[in-house]
Design a protein around this motif. Structure first.
Motif, mmCIF file in Angstrom:
data_model
loop_
_atom_site.group_PDB
_atom_site.id
_atom_site.type_symbol
_atom_site.label_atom_id
_atom_site.label_comp_id
_atom_site.label_asym_id
_atom_site.label_seq_id
_atom_site.Cartn_x
_atom_site.Cartn_y
_atom_site.Cartn_z
ATOM 1 N N PRO A 58 0.824 -1.444 -0.186
ATOM 2 C CA PRO A 58 0.063 -0.115 -0.407
ATOM 3 C C PRO A 58 1.065 1.022 -0.031
ATOM 4 C CG PRO A 58 -0.598 -1.596 1.437
ATOM 5 C CD PRO A 58 0.319 -2.551 1.005
ATOM 6 N N ILE A 59 -0.028 1.983 -0.598
ATOM 7 C CA ILE A 59 0.970 3.549 -0.526
ATOM 8 C C ILE A 59 0.788 4.464 0.358
ATOM 9 C CG2 ILE A 59 1.795 6.018 -1.940
ATOM 10 C CD1 ILE A 59 3.088 3.279 -3.411
ATOM 11 N N LEU A 60 1.368 5.010 1.040
ATOM 12 C CA LEU A 60 1.349 6.145 2.202
ATOM 13 C C LEU A 60 0.987 7.077 2.159
ATOM 14 C CD1 LEU A 60 2.563 3.456 4.800
ATOM 15 C CD2 LEU A 60 -0.033 3.477 4.057
ATOM 16 N N SER A 61 2.339 7.907 1.343
ATOM 17 C CA SER A 61 2.850 8.879 1.045
ATOM 18 C C SER A 61 2.871 9.175 -0.181
ATOM 19 C CB SER A 61 3.656 9.511 2.390
ATOM 20 O OG SER A 61 4.514 8.973 1.534
ATOM 21 N N CYS A 62 3.417 10.584 -0.759
ATOM 22 C CA CYS A 62 3.252 10.537 -1.625
ATOM 23 C C CYS A 62 3.702 12.145 -2.139
ATOM 24 C CB CYS A 62 2.364 10.596 -3.370
ATOM 25 S SG CYS A 62 0.622 10.934 -3.132
ATOM 26 N N ALA A 63 4.067 12.611 -3.250
ATOM 27 C CA ALA A 63 4.632 14.201 -3.278
ATOM 28 C C ALA A 63 5.142 14.639 -4.449
ATOM 29 C CB ALA A 63 5.912 14.358 -1.782
ATOM 30 N N ILE A 64 4.593 16.112 -5.257
ATOM 31 C CA ILE A 64 5.956 16.024 -6.433
ATOM 32 C C ILE A 64 7.235 17.054 -6.006
ATOM 33 C CG2 ILE A 64 5.237 17.254 -8.831
ATOM 34 C CD1 ILE A 64 2.644 16.104 -8.072
ATOM 35 N N PHE A 65 8.398 16.425 -6.474
ATOM 36 C CA PHE A 65 9.167 17.360 -6.022
ATOM 37 C C PHE A 65 9.002 18.952 -6.876
ATOM 38 C CE2 PHE A 65 11.693 13.708 -5.508
ATOM 39 C CZ PHE A 65 13.048 13.969 -4.247
ATOM 40 N N SER A 66 9.878 20.074 -6.424
ATOM 41 C CA SER A 66 9.254 21.309 -7.039
ATOM 42 C C SER A 66 9.904 21.714 -8.777
ATOM 43 C CB SER A 66 9.824 22.120 -6.463
ATOM 44 O OG SER A 66 11.800 22.074 -6.634
ATOM 45 N N THR A 67 10.131 20.468 -9.740
ATOM 46 C CA THR A 67 10.412 20.291 -10.900
ATOM 47 C C THR A 67 9.622 20.156 -11.431
ATOM 48 O OG1 THR A 67 11.759 17.713 -10.357
ATOM 49 C CG2 THR A 67 13.053 19.584 -10.400
ATOM 50 N N GLU A 68 8.787 19.892 -10.218
ATOM 51 C CA GLU A 68 7.228 18.427 -10.829
ATOM 52 C C GLU A 68 7.377 17.663 -11.835
ATOM 53 O OE1 GLU A 68 5.152 22.026 -12.515
ATOM 54 O OE2 GLU A 68 5.121 23.055 -10.297
ATOM 55 N N THR A 69 8.180 17.449 -12.258
ATOM 56 C CA THR A 69 8.101 16.110 -13.198
ATOM 57 C C THR A 69 9.338 15.044 -12.322
ATOM 58 O OG1 THR A 69 11.127 16.242 -13.644
ATOM 59 C CG2 THR A 69 9.437 17.288 -15.423
ATOM 60 N N THR A 70 9.134 14.660 -11.057
ATOM 61 C CA THR A 70 9.952 13.187 -10.191
ATOM 62 C C THR A 70 8.535 13.324 -8.824
ATOM 63 O OG1 THR A 70 12.274 13.716 -10.760
ATOM 64 C CG2 THR A 70 11.310 12.306 -8.630
ATOM 65 N N ILE A 71 8.339 12.121 -8.631
ATOM 66 C CA ILE A 71 6.997 11.460 -7.998
ATOM 67 C C ILE A 71 7.458 11.052 -6.856
ATOM 68 C CG2 ILE A 71 4.955 10.755 -7.300
ATOM 69 C CD1 ILE A 71 4.172 11.119 -10.512
ATOM 70 N N LYS A 72 7.840 11.024 -5.535
ATOM 71 C CA LYS A 72 8.506 10.369 -4.608
ATOM 72 C C LYS A 72 6.717 9.558 -3.837
ATOM 73 C CE LYS A 72 10.096 13.922 -1.391
ATOM 74 N NZ LYS A 72 10.985 14.660 -0.748
ATOM 75 N N ALA A 73 7.188 8.255 -4.013
ATOM 76 C CA ALA A 73 6.221 7.863 -2.765
ATOM 77 C C ALA A 73 6.236 6.514 -1.895
ATOM 78 C CB ALA A 73 5.359 6.765 -3.510
ATOM 79 N N GLY A 74 5.808 6.396 -1.010
ATOM 80 C CA GLY A 74 6.591 5.760 0.411
ATOM 81 C C GLY A 74 5.340 4.576 0.753
ATOM 82 N N ASP A 75 5.885 3.948 0.539
ATOM 83 C CA ASP A 75 4.752 2.348 1.076
ATOM 84 C C ASP A 75 5.205 1.543 2.229
ATOM 85 O OD1 ASP A 75 7.519 0.020 0.362
ATOM 86 O OD2 ASP A 75 6.741 0.050 -1.764
ATOM 87 N N GLY A 76 4.008 0.676 2.017
ATOM 88 C CA GLY A 76 3.894 0.583 3.335
ATOM 89 C C GLY A 76 5.241 -1.053 3.691
ATOM 90 N N GLY A 77 6.086 -1.406 2.980
ATOM 91 C CA GLY A 77 6.648 -2.227 3.269
ATOM 92 C C GLY A 77 8.002 -1.495 3.416
ATOM 93 N N GLY A 78 8.486 -0.101 3.404
ATOM 94 C CA GLY A 78 9.522 0.576 4.013
ATOM 95 C C GLY A 78 9.936 1.106 2.155
ATOM 96 N N PHE A 79 9.776 0.905 1.390
ATOM 97 C CA PHE A 79 10.315 1.270 0.351
ATOM 98 C C PHE A 79 9.745 2.840 -0.223
ATOM 99 C CE2 PHE A 79 9.644 -2.906 -0.087
ATOM 100 C CZ PHE A 79 11.116 -3.140 -0.296
ATOM 101 N N VAL A 80 10.620 4.084 -0.643
ATOM 102 C CA VAL A 80 10.637 4.827 -1.030
ATOM 103 C C VAL A 80 11.115 4.747 -2.589
ATOM 104 C CG1 VAL A 80 11.205 7.231 -1.294
ATOM 105 C CG2 VAL A 80 11.303 5.921 0.153
ATOM 106 N N HIS A 81 9.763 5.342 -3.296
ATOM 107 C CA HIS A 81 10.029 4.767 -5.119
ATOM 108 C C HIS A 81 9.682 6.562 -5.776
ATOM 109 C CE1 HIS A 81 8.311 0.687 -4.466
ATOM 110 N NE2 HIS A 81 7.832 1.712 -3.662
#
Length: 88
Positions: A58-81
């Motif tokens: 499950p995805i628990l958090s997400c954000a868009i960098f200020s460049t607006e081309t990179t998204i980061k997402a944290g999941d319930g397995g402890g991974f950051v995408h």
């Protein structure tokens, strides 16, 4: 003074509760992360999804960098995408 707005549309497409939402600085796109293990990218002019990433947890958090081309997402397995948004 409190002002009110009106709903333009509802973003529909996740099959489980949404845990996080973020929008780009220019207001053109939003990202949402859900317990359905997906990150969805939404066009805020039309309300339509334009991209979807599927994770193993499950995805628990997400954000868009200020460049607006990179998204980061944290999941319930402890991974950051780190996802690159490529616009036409």
């Amino acid at each position: 003074m409190l002002t009110t707005g009106r709903e333009r549309f509802t973003l529909q497409g996740h099959s489980a509760p949404v845990m996080s939402v973020a929008s780009s600085a220019d207001g053109s796109v939003a990202v949402s992360g859900s317990h359905d293990n997906t990150v969805k990218v939404w066009d805020l002019q039309t309300g339509e999804p334009i991209a979807c990433f599927v994770a193993d947890h499950p995805i628990l958090s997400c954000a868009i960098f200020s460049t607006e081309t990179t998204i980061k997402a944290g999941d319930g397995g402890g991974f950051v995408h780190f996802l690159r948004l490529e616009r036409p």
